[in-house]
Design a protein around this motif. Structure first.
Motif, PDB file in Angstrom:
ATOM      1  N   MET A   1       0.822  -1.212   0.000  1.00  0.00           N
ATOM      2  CA  MET A   1       0.000   0.000   0.000  1.00  0.00           C
ATOM      3  C   MET A   1       0.859   1.266   0.000  1.00  0.00           C
ATOM      4  O   MET A   1       0.564   2.235  -0.695  1.00  0.00           O
ATOM      5  CB  MET A   1      -0.899  -0.018   1.238  1.00  0.00           C
ATOM      6  CG  MET A   1      -1.797   1.193   1.389  1.00  0.00           C
ATOM      7  SD  MET A   1      -2.570   1.203   3.020  1.00  0.00           S
ATOM      8  CE  MET A   1      -1.235   1.879   3.999  1.00  0.00           C
ATOM      9  N   HIS A   2       1.940   1.250   0.771  1.00  0.00           N
ATOM     10  CA  HIS A   2       2.775   2.450   0.819  1.00  0.00           C
ATOM     11  C   HIS A   2       3.534   2.676  -0.479  1.00  0.00           C
ATOM     12  O   HIS A   2       4.033   3.770  -0.721  1.00  0.00           O
ATOM     13  CB  HIS A   2       3.761   2.357   1.989  1.00  0.00           C
ATOM     14  CG  HIS A   2       3.082   2.462   3.327  1.00  0.00           C
ATOM     15  ND1 HIS A   2       2.225   3.496   3.657  1.00  0.00           N
ATOM     16  CD2 HIS A   2       3.120   1.666   4.429  1.00  0.00           C
ATOM     17  CE1 HIS A   2       1.771   3.330   4.888  1.00  0.00           C
ATOM     18  NE2 HIS A   2       2.294   2.223   5.377  1.00  0.00           N
ATOM     19  N   LEU A   3       3.614   1.663  -1.326  1.00  0.00           N
ATOM     20  CA  LEU A   3       4.344   1.805  -2.587  1.00  0.00           C
ATOM     21  C   LEU A   3       3.421   1.988  -3.785  1.00  0.00           C
ATOM     22  O   LEU A   3       3.862   2.327  -4.874  1.00  0.00           O
ATOM     23  CB  LEU A   3       5.250   0.581  -2.804  1.00  0.00           C
ATOM     24  CG  LEU A   3       6.350   0.430  -1.734  1.00  0.00           C
ATOM     25  CD1 LEU A   3       6.997  -0.942  -1.803  1.00  0.00           C
ATOM     26  CD2 LEU A   3       7.398   1.527  -1.890  1.00  0.00           C
ATOM     27  N   PHE A   4       2.133   1.756  -3.583  1.00  0.00           N
ATOM     28  CA  PHE A   4       1.172   1.913  -4.678  1.00  0.00           C
ATOM     29  C   PHE A   4       0.010   2.836  -4.304  1.00  0.00           C
ATOM     30  O   PHE A   4      -0.855   3.087  -5.119  1.00  0.00           O
ATOM     31  CB  PHE A   4       0.604   0.549  -5.110  1.00  0.00           C
ATOM     32  CG  PHE A   4       1.564  -0.253  -5.947  1.00  0.00           C
ATOM     33  CD1 PHE A   4       1.563  -0.146  -7.328  1.00  0.00           C
ATOM     34  CD2 PHE A   4       2.492  -1.088  -5.346  1.00  0.00           C
ATOM     35  CE1 PHE A   4       2.458  -0.874  -8.098  1.00  0.00           C
ATOM     36  CE2 PHE A   4       3.393  -1.818  -6.110  1.00  0.00           C
ATOM     37  CZ  PHE A   4       3.389  -1.715  -7.495  1.00  0.00           C
ATOM     38  N   GLY A   5      -0.012   3.304  -3.081  1.00  0.00           N
ATOM     39  CA  GLY A   5      -1.123   4.164  -2.672  1.00  0.00           C
ATOM     40  C   GLY A   5      -2.345   3.369  -2.245  1.00  0.00           C
ATOM     41  O   GLY A   5      -3.182   3.867  -1.508  1.00  0.00           O
ATOM     42  N   GLN A   6      -2.447   2.135  -2.707  1.00  0.00           N
ATOM     43  CA  GLN A   6      -3.569   1.272  -2.347  1.00  0.00           C
ATOM     44  C   GLN A   6      -3.035  -0.125  -2.080  1.00  0.00           C
ATOM     45  O   GLN A   6      -2.119  -0.568  -2.775  1.00  0.00           O
ATOM     46  CB  GLN A   6      -4.563   1.174  -3.505  1.00  0.00           C
ATOM     47  CG  GLN A   6      -5.347   2.436  -3.769  1.00  0.00           C
ATOM     48  CD  GLN A   6      -6.362   2.729  -2.682  1.00  0.00           C
ATOM     49  OE1 GLN A   6      -6.515   1.959  -1.739  1.00  0.00           O
ATOM     50  NE2 GLN A   6      -7.043   3.847  -2.797  1.00  0.00           N
ATOM     51  N   GLY A   7      -3.613  -0.795  -1.097  1.00  0.00           N
ATOM     52  CA  GLY A   7      -3.222  -2.177  -0.864  1.00  0.00           C
ATOM     53  C   GLY A   7      -3.864  -3.086  -1.893  1.00  0.00           C
ATOM     54  O   GLY A   7      -4.779  -2.685  -2.605  1.00  0.00           O
ATOM     55  N   LEU A   8      -3.397  -4.312  -1.965  1.00  0.00           N
ATOM     56  CA  LEU A   8      -4.080  -5.300  -2.813  1.00  0.00           C
ATOM     57  C   LEU A   8      -5.459  -5.558  -2.215  1.00  0.00           C
ATOM     58  O   LEU A   8      -6.452  -5.652  -2.926  1.00  0.00           O
ATOM     59  CB  LEU A   8      -3.253  -6.585  -2.896  1.00  0.00           C
ATOM     60  CG  LEU A   8      -1.912  -6.422  -3.633  1.00  0.00           C
ATOM     61  CD1 LEU A   8      -1.017  -7.633  -3.422  1.00  0.00           C
ATOM     62  CD2 LEU A   8      -2.132  -6.172  -5.125  1.00  0.00           C
ATOM     63  N   SER A   9      -5.515  -5.638  -0.880  1.00  0.00           N
ATOM     64  CA  SER A   9      -6.802  -5.514  -0.203  1.00  0.00           C
ATOM     65  C   SER A   9      -6.913  -4.053   0.179  1.00  0.00           C
ATOM     66  O   SER A   9      -5.988  -3.463   0.727  1.00  0.00           O
ATOM     67  CB  SER A   9      -6.874  -6.362   1.062  1.00  0.00           C
ATOM     68  OG  SER A   9      -7.949  -5.864   1.875  1.00  0.00           O
TER      69      SER A   9
ATOM     70  N   LEU B   1      11.663  -7.021   0.930  1.00  0.00           N
ATOM     71  CA  LEU B   1      10.368  -7.043   0.248  1.00  0.00           C
ATOM     72  C   LEU B   1      10.174  -5.751  -0.549  1.00  0.00           C
ATOM     73  O   LEU B   1       9.695  -5.775  -1.688  1.00  0.00           O
ATOM     74  CB  LEU B   1       9.219  -7.236   1.249  1.00  0.00           C
ATOM     75  CG  LEU B   1       7.852  -7.442   0.578  1.00  0.00           C
ATOM     76  CD1 LEU B   1       7.827  -8.734  -0.227  1.00  0.00           C
ATOM     77  CD2 LEU B   1       6.719  -7.436   1.592  1.00  0.00           C
ATOM     78  N   ILE B   2      10.561  -4.637   0.056  1.00  0.00           N
ATOM     79  CA  ILE B   2      10.428  -3.363  -0.654  1.00  0.00           C
ATOM     80  C   ILE B   2      11.264  -3.393  -1.928  1.00  0.00           C
ATOM     81  O   ILE B   2      10.811  -2.991  -2.998  1.00  0.00           O
ATOM     82  CB  ILE B   2      10.844  -2.193   0.267  1.00  0.00           C
ATOM     83  CG1 ILE B   2       9.808  -2.014   1.379  1.00  0.00           C
ATOM     84  CG2 ILE B   2      11.014  -0.905  -0.532  1.00  0.00           C
ATOM     85  CD1 ILE B   2      10.183  -0.983   2.419  1.00  0.00           C
ATOM     86  N   LYS B   3      12.473  -3.901  -1.808  1.00  0.00           N
ATOM     87  CA  LYS B   3      13.348  -3.943  -2.988  1.00  0.00           C
ATOM     88  C   LYS B   3      12.719  -4.789  -4.090  1.00  0.00           C
ATOM     89  O   LYS B   3      12.681  -4.404  -5.255  1.00  0.00           O
ATOM     90  CB  LYS B   3      14.723  -4.494  -2.590  1.00  0.00           C
ATOM     91  CG  LYS B   3      15.711  -4.484  -3.735  1.00  0.00           C
ATOM     92  CD  LYS B   3      17.112  -4.835  -3.297  1.00  0.00           C
ATOM     93  CE  LYS B   3      18.013  -4.995  -4.525  1.00  0.00           C
ATOM     94  NZ  LYS B   3      19.387  -5.358  -4.173  1.00  0.00           N
ATOM     95  N   THR B   4      12.204  -5.949  -3.712  1.00  0.00           N
ATOM     96  CA  THR B   4      11.567  -6.820  -4.697  1.00  0.00           C
ATOM     97  C   THR B   4      10.422  -6.087  -5.395  1.00  0.00           C
ATOM     98  O   THR B   4      10.260  -6.186  -6.616  1.00  0.00           O
ATOM     99  CB  THR B   4      11.019  -8.082  -3.991  1.00  0.00           C
ATOM    100  OG1 THR B   4      12.093  -8.668  -3.261  1.00  0.00           O
ATOM    101  CG2 THR B   4      10.470  -9.075  -4.973  1.00  0.00           C
ATOM    102  N   ILE B   5       9.644  -5.351  -4.612  1.00  0.00           N
ATOM    103  CA  ILE B   5       8.480  -4.679  -5.208  1.00  0.00           C
ATOM    104  C   ILE B   5       8.918  -3.537  -6.126  1.00  0.00           C
ATOM    105  O   ILE B   5       8.452  -3.430  -7.259  1.00  0.00           O
ATOM    106  CB  ILE B   5       7.524  -4.161  -4.108  1.00  0.00           C
ATOM    107  CG1 ILE B   5       6.928  -5.324  -3.322  1.00  0.00           C
ATOM    108  CG2 ILE B   5       6.418  -3.311  -4.723  1.00  0.00           C
ATOM    109  CD1 ILE B   5       6.120  -4.914  -2.090  1.00  0.00           C
ATOM    110  N   VAL B   6       9.837  -2.700  -5.649  1.00  0.00           N
ATOM    111  CA  VAL B   6      10.137  -1.500  -6.450  1.00  0.00           C
ATOM    112  C   VAL B   6      10.944  -1.821  -7.705  1.00  0.00           C
ATOM    113  O   VAL B   6      11.008  -1.005  -8.614  1.00  0.00           O
ATOM    114  CB  VAL B   6      10.854  -0.388  -5.633  1.00  0.00           C
ATOM    115  CG1 VAL B   6       9.984   0.067  -4.464  1.00  0.00           C
ATOM    116  CG2 VAL B   6      12.225  -0.826  -5.157  1.00  0.00           C
TER     117      VAL B   6
END
Lengths: 478, 729
Positions: free
Chosen positions: B443-451, B487-492
């Protein structure tokens, strides 16, 4: 639901598309538009006069001759069994009569104490409710209960709900304005918060002095021309960004800056009283100074004058279609020195509130403007015998029964609703829970308290309790 | 709600499934049962002994004995029969029959077999199979999950953001500070050489920046409802609260594994030979409000604080709204009232205490308020949640878990502790914790969570748009040692994250994915309140970059400070560099917070918040245009820029300003507009030297005059008011 989602919902359910979207969420107008009421509204705007701290109802409205007779006597211990008090010591507490003289007023013969001679002249426009009760007996939770319908934090206040439901009628001013006089209240900024609703629904505080809204004045060296020029360029640059990103949020931003610019004119115009007649200024008592023997309510030497000014500003805001004005004054928490303190506070509010009701009426605004006077709870008929105190000169917090009054906005004038027992301990007829008051308030605005909801954290939230069945009080409605 | 939006919102992704697809229980049927039936057949009331909020109880049926659901046969299913009964006395819900469209959903669901799967969040966490790589775009595992859904909807992903946009995005997401011009230049150079390596290096650098802990620490402090005062009427200062804030920053900078991060905050004091830091961690639970108003019942307030601790723990780690079960069984989720008090018992045995710890900077010992164990207090179920009505006859309640989840191992069943609770929360068997934490990071990286309900994973919450991706993220979080940074690294580094934010109106996409639930682009969003301040102070060169320490007092209007109760607190404005600290260090006075924070949706810290509101109001415009802090920043920015004028002409200098403020060069059109504005202002202040003096005041660099500096201040004031300036693109 989050704002993005709700905006998106608006977009998908509105024919106006992107252009209309720019205006949404700004001062909350047109989010729903006036057409979204559930049924025909009686009131269009509300002036809520919040006397934080809990005024003593039996010294102002709820005449209790029997209480005077029982002065100094103990009360039925059974009634005290389940009670909790802030300071009162149950075992030694005795009843305390009122020193105030009460008389009947208007065609309806409504009771008022001598402390409110001017408000008493509005009796036939007033709907007096003497049988309110609440679940809270400490100030901040009680104030949240009154403003938000629940003693917990993080919830929207009445003004937010009404603006959320109806939007603002004025495009140059916020739909929810807060005016403060005297010292700070227990609840502080939580009394006009928007809770889980977007902050566009929060109350905007109007200040005294030459900058009525925070940050309204341009910095030194930026005159109106420089401001306009800068904002024109800003608009052009933001529009270019919108062409690129196509995010409707940018259109909202453009509109927000335009609105801010208009507020720079509209808010000072609102506070500029030079167009008001001398008679009007005098009727509200703008030039009044605090009496020297004043109570704690003063906060500054100008509380009376400030309160008068706030009442006049409230009328000017109502005139301009501002949906909800929350006029807050703290310092009604009279655990001791009740008589002089109450005299000071009543003196402060009596003349300007009466002037406000009459002024609204003369201008044909009262029909659609609901004026409410009230607080978070009431005070005990027992004198407060706090440990270590020599004499009982005040009253403790009392959630069982308290009084509020309303005028205009579709309520029945001259109605005294509900009755308390001989000593004002508890309602004996027509008890009204605070949430019932909320349900009725929304009803007057054409809103069904069960249907005015907002999805938050996976549930549909509303102003009234989800677990208690709140009822509209039809008797109050004209 | 006035429109039917609340219902549409619950059904959020319904519109994505075509009519041929079978009815999905989670997104289509369950919201309906909750909304229409749970009031009488849920946790609070079980009329006819029927509960429709969870599978096990529902399938037992009610007192009538008729089978509730006969798969494939709506007409024989009591549920359908009752919804459509001709007799108004038999038909459900009474008085308000369901609309035909909803009955149709139920009917089709039963016809299709009435599958009632276990709730998505309660299923045991398994590492799902990663879809095969369907295109070169799907470089990472994340992209493969995302692309599969996009492909199914025939929506191509968005192109990647421009490299410099991506750089600013990474800086804002990971540290909350914009890249400096030097960083921008180095990035551009490295990007040209090898984009992938450049990106990875950038991300690694940002993850090791001490500002990472400030940025992600502030997210966590929202959940911890951190503040520098007690709240309520008295709202006394908490002069040592910052010690916990600094603990959070440090733990996050050190990438303390999230299981350890959990255990220390829940029960650091109960670890073997706890370090001072581990004891400080328990101050997470000291952040509750404290009502010291005269005449409050202190026991009542203690119970209230304890309930808040239970609620905050459950929301932040488990995504459960257990507080709904304090007066009765949970209306929608399988949590009993008794279980609420089992949870409560853990915190009921914790007390607040001031202790002395060694001062990290040397010198005298530092006081801090933490939680300690108190084994004395017995817990009983509180009837209707009232602290005056303990159910003594029902017997003492010992600390324990929630039965429908995994079993709690208790070292001593007679005296369970917060440590048992903490271990239970982070147990690999717990299906919720990893999912909740992974969703919040996303959520903090996309503004919205998957949920989209990050603190409610119960049956009333929003089902994830990509359940398998969420499970993959959660499993990866655990298998990678609960590392937040990994996890943050994987996402970004995924292509999904790197997409441009541009709203697409080609190919009917808004129709098909109006809320971007399928992640067909990145989400564009305004930065948070503290970051608005940080951005202005960074480009002006005023920001004091020091990490941690006592909270500070930037100037706020006098009448705001005076609104604290009875004006009982004096706001003594900080002097020197402390005036220019990052927004997260501003002293947070609960009843009279800094309006520059509150105007931009900063939470009031009275309750735990996982996701902030983002609104857009004229008071924000007034703040950044006129407020002293922001205006002074524009003045300082101009002084800084003019000092760096060198041989640059005006166009070049404006371009430089753009690079400082927005990490990019202006387009020709933008340069024309801003250049024209500068010219106009030059004329304006030429004509009005007094105004120039007033505006430039003490911000005139050597070699410049008021008349030459003022137009730049006025122009940069507009540049830093651009929507883009406070937007993470």
């Amino acid at each position: 639901m989050n704002p993005l989602q709700s905006r998106r919902d608006f977009l998908t359910t509105s024919a106006s598309g992107l252009g209309g979207l720019a205006l949404t969420h700004l001062l909350t107008q047109e989010t729903h538009g006036a057409g979204f009421t559930h049924f025909a509204p009686k009131a269009k705007r509300c002036i809520f006069i919040f006397m934080a701290g809990a005024p003593s109802q039996m010294d102002l409205f709820d005449h209790k001759p029997k209480l005077n007779e029982l002065d100094g006597k103990k009360m039925d211990p059974k009634l005290l069994e389940k009670m909790r008090f802030a300071f009162l010591q149950k075992d030694t507490a005795v009843l305390m009569g009122s020193k105030r003289k009460f008389t009947r007023h208007g065609q309806s013969g409504m009771w008022f104490s001598e402390l409110l001679p001017n408000i008493a002249t509005c009796a036939d426009d007033i709907c007096m409710i003497r049988s309110l009760y609440t679940s809270q007996f400490n100030h901040h939770p009680g104030q949240l209960m009154m403003q938000c319908g629940d003693p917990n934090f993080g919830l929207p206040t009445m003004g937010s709900w009404i603006n959320y439901g109806l939007g603002s009628e004025n495009h140059n001013l916020p739909g929810y304005v807060v005016l403060l006089a005297g010292r700070g209240s227990s609840g502080g900024a939580t009394l006009y918060q928007s809770g889980f609703l977007p902050s566009s629904y929060a109350g905007v505080r109007f200040r005294n002095g030459d900058e009525p809204v925070l940050n309204l004045r341009s910095p030194a060296g930026i005159d109106a021309e420089a401001q306009r020029r800068g904002l024109d360029a800003l608009k052009d640059l933001n529009s270019l960004a919108h062409e690129q990103a196509r995010d409707p949020e940018i259109e909202s931003r453009i509109a927000a800056y335009e609105l801010a610019y208009r507020m720079q004119t509209a808010a000072p115009e609102l506070s500029d009283l030079s167009g008001e007649s001398q008679a009007t200024l005098a009727s509200y008592g703008l030039d009044r100074k605090d009496p020297k023997n004043g109570g704690r309510g003063r906060g500054s030497a100008t509380t009376w004058g400030t309160f008068s000014r706030n009442c006049l500003l409230a009328r000017r805001l109502a005139e301009r279609g501002v949906r909800f004005v929350n006029l807050i004054h703290a310092s009604w928490d009279h655990h001791s020195n009740l008589d002089p303190e109450l005299e000071f506070n009543a003196g402060m509010c009596d003349q300007p509130i009466a002037a406000l009701i009459k002024d609204l009426k003369e201008r044909g605004l009262l029909d659609e403007t609901l004026v409410v006077w009230g607080s978070e709870f009431g005070r005990t008929p027992l004198g407060e015998n706090r440990r270590g105190r020599k004499a009982n000169t005040g009253r403790d917090h009392h959630p069982n029964a308290f009084t509020m009054f309303m005028a205009g906005g579709g309520v029945k004038g001259g109605l005294t609703y509900g009755e308390t027992d001989d000593i004002g301990w508890a309602p004996v007829s027509n008890p009204v829970h605070v949430n019932d008051f909320h349900a009725t308030l929304l009803h007057l605005f054409g809103l069904d308290h069960r249907r005015l909801t907002y999805r938050h954290g996976g549930g549909d939230r509303r102003l009234t309790s989800l677990t208690r069945e709140s009822k509209v009080v039809p008797d109050w409605i004209a | 709600m006035l429109r039917s939006t609340s219902f549409l919102a619950i059904l959020g992704i319904t519109s994505l499934s075509s009519p041929a697809e079978p009815i999905d229980f989670t997104s289509q049927v369950q919201p309906l049962l909750n909304k229409r039936c749970a009031e009488c057949h849920g946790g609070v009331k079980q009329k006819g002994d029927l509960t429709l909020t969870n599978r096990e109880q529902a399938l037992q049926g009610g007192t009538s004995g008729d089978p509730l659901l006969v798969p494939g046969k709506p007409a024989e299913s009591e549920l359908f029969r009752r919804l459509t009964h001709d007799d108004p006395d038999e038909r459900m819900p009474p008085k308000h029959p369901l609309p035909d469209s909803e009955i149709a959903i139920i009917k089709r669901w039963i016809s299709e077999g009435a599958t009632w799967p276990e709730h998505w969040a309660y299923r045991r966490l398994k590492n799902p199979n990663v879809p095969p790589q369907a295109s070169p775009w799907a470089r990472t595992e994340i992209d493969r999950f995302v692309l599969r859904k996009l492909d199914a909807a025939a929506i191509p992903p968005s192109p990647p953001a421009k490299p410099t946009t991506l750089l600013r995005r990474l800086h804002l997401d990971l540290t909350g500070l914009p890249p400096t011009v030097e960083e921008l230049e180095a990035f551009e150079k490295r990007w040209d050489e090898d984009p992938e390596a450049c990106l990875e290096t950038t991300v690694d650098l940002l993850l090791t920046s001490p500002h990472f802990g400030e940025r992600w620490g502030r997210h966590w402090l929202d959940q911890a409802r951190y503040a520098d005062s007690d709240g309520y009427e008295k709202d006394n200062a908490r002069p040592h609260a910052w010690v916990f804030r600094d603990w959070v920053i440090q733990a996050i900078n050190e990438d303390m594994p999230l299981d350890q991060f959990t255990i220390e905050q829940m029960a650091g004091d109960l670890l073997e030979a706890p370090t001072p830091d581990q004891r400080v961690a328990t101050a997470f639970h000291r952040q509750t409000l404290w009502n010291r108003e005269g005449g409050t019942d202190q026991e009542e307030d203690r119970v209230k604080r304890t309930i808040d601790r239970v609620a905050t723990t459950a929301r932040s780690w488990l995504g459960l709204t257990v507080e709904c079960a304090q007066c009765h069984d949970h209306p929608y989720d399988p949590i009993t009232q008794r279980e609420f008090y089992q949870f409560f018992a853990f915190f009921n045995n914790a007390n607040e205490k001031a202790i002395q710890i060694p001062n990290k900077k040397g010198g005298r010992k530092q006081e801090v308020h933490v939680m300690i164990r108190n084994g004395q207090r017995k817990t009983y179920l509180l009837q209707r949640g009232d602290f005056l009505q303990p159910d003594i006859e029902g017997g003492e309640i010992k600390g324990g878990g929630i039965a429908f989840l995994h079993q709690m191992k208790r070292k001593d069943a007679e005296a369970p502790t917060r440590l048992d609770l903490a271990n239970w929360i982070v147990s690999p068997e717990n299906p919720l914790t990893a999912r909740v934490l992974a969703n919040t990071i996303w959520m903090h990286l996309f503004g919205q969570g998957l949920s989209r309900t990050p603190d409610n994973f119960g049956s009333q919450g929003s089902a994830p748009s990509h359940p398998e991706l969420l499970d993959w993220l959660a499993s990866t979080l655990v298998s990678e040692g609960w590392s937040r940074k990994k996890l943050i690294k994987t996402i970004v580094l995924s292509n999904t994250y790197r997409q441009a934010v541009r709203h697409r109106n080609d190919a009917d996409i808004p129709e098909m994915d109006p809320e971007n639930r399928l992640l067909h682009r990145q989400n564009r969003r305004r930065v948070e309140a503290e970051i608005v301040r940080d951005l202005h102070l960074t480009v002006s060169g005023q920001l004091d970059h020091r990490i941690g320490g006592k909270s500070v007092f930037p100037p706020i209007p006098l009448d705001v400070a005076a609104q604290s109760f009875a004006n009982n607190y004096k706001w003594k404005v900080s002097e020197g560099p402390n005036r220019y600290r990052r927004g997260l260090y501003t002293f947070f006075k609960r009843t009279a917070p800094d309006p520059n924070l509150m105007t931009f949706d900063c939470p009031d810290s009275n309750i735990s918040i996982t996701q902030r509101n983002i609104s857009n109001t004229p008071t924000m415009a007034l703040a950044t245009l006129q407020n002293a802090v922001f205006h002074e920043a524009a003045q300082a920015f101009a002084k800084r820029l003019l000092t760096q004028r060198g041989g640059r002409d005006e166009r070049a200098l404006l371009t430089h300003a753009y690079r400082i403020a927005l990490s990019r060069a202006p387009t020709e059109k933008e340069l024309t507009i801003l250049g024209k504005l500068l010219e106009d202002y030059q004329q304006h202040y030429q004509d009005d030297p007094k105004a120039a003096e007033a505006l430039a005041a003490k911000w005139i660099p050597e070699g410049e005059s008021a008349i030459s500096a003022a137009p730049w201040i006025a122009t940069l004031r507009i540049l830093t008011n651009l929507d883009e300036f406070i937007t993470r693109n």
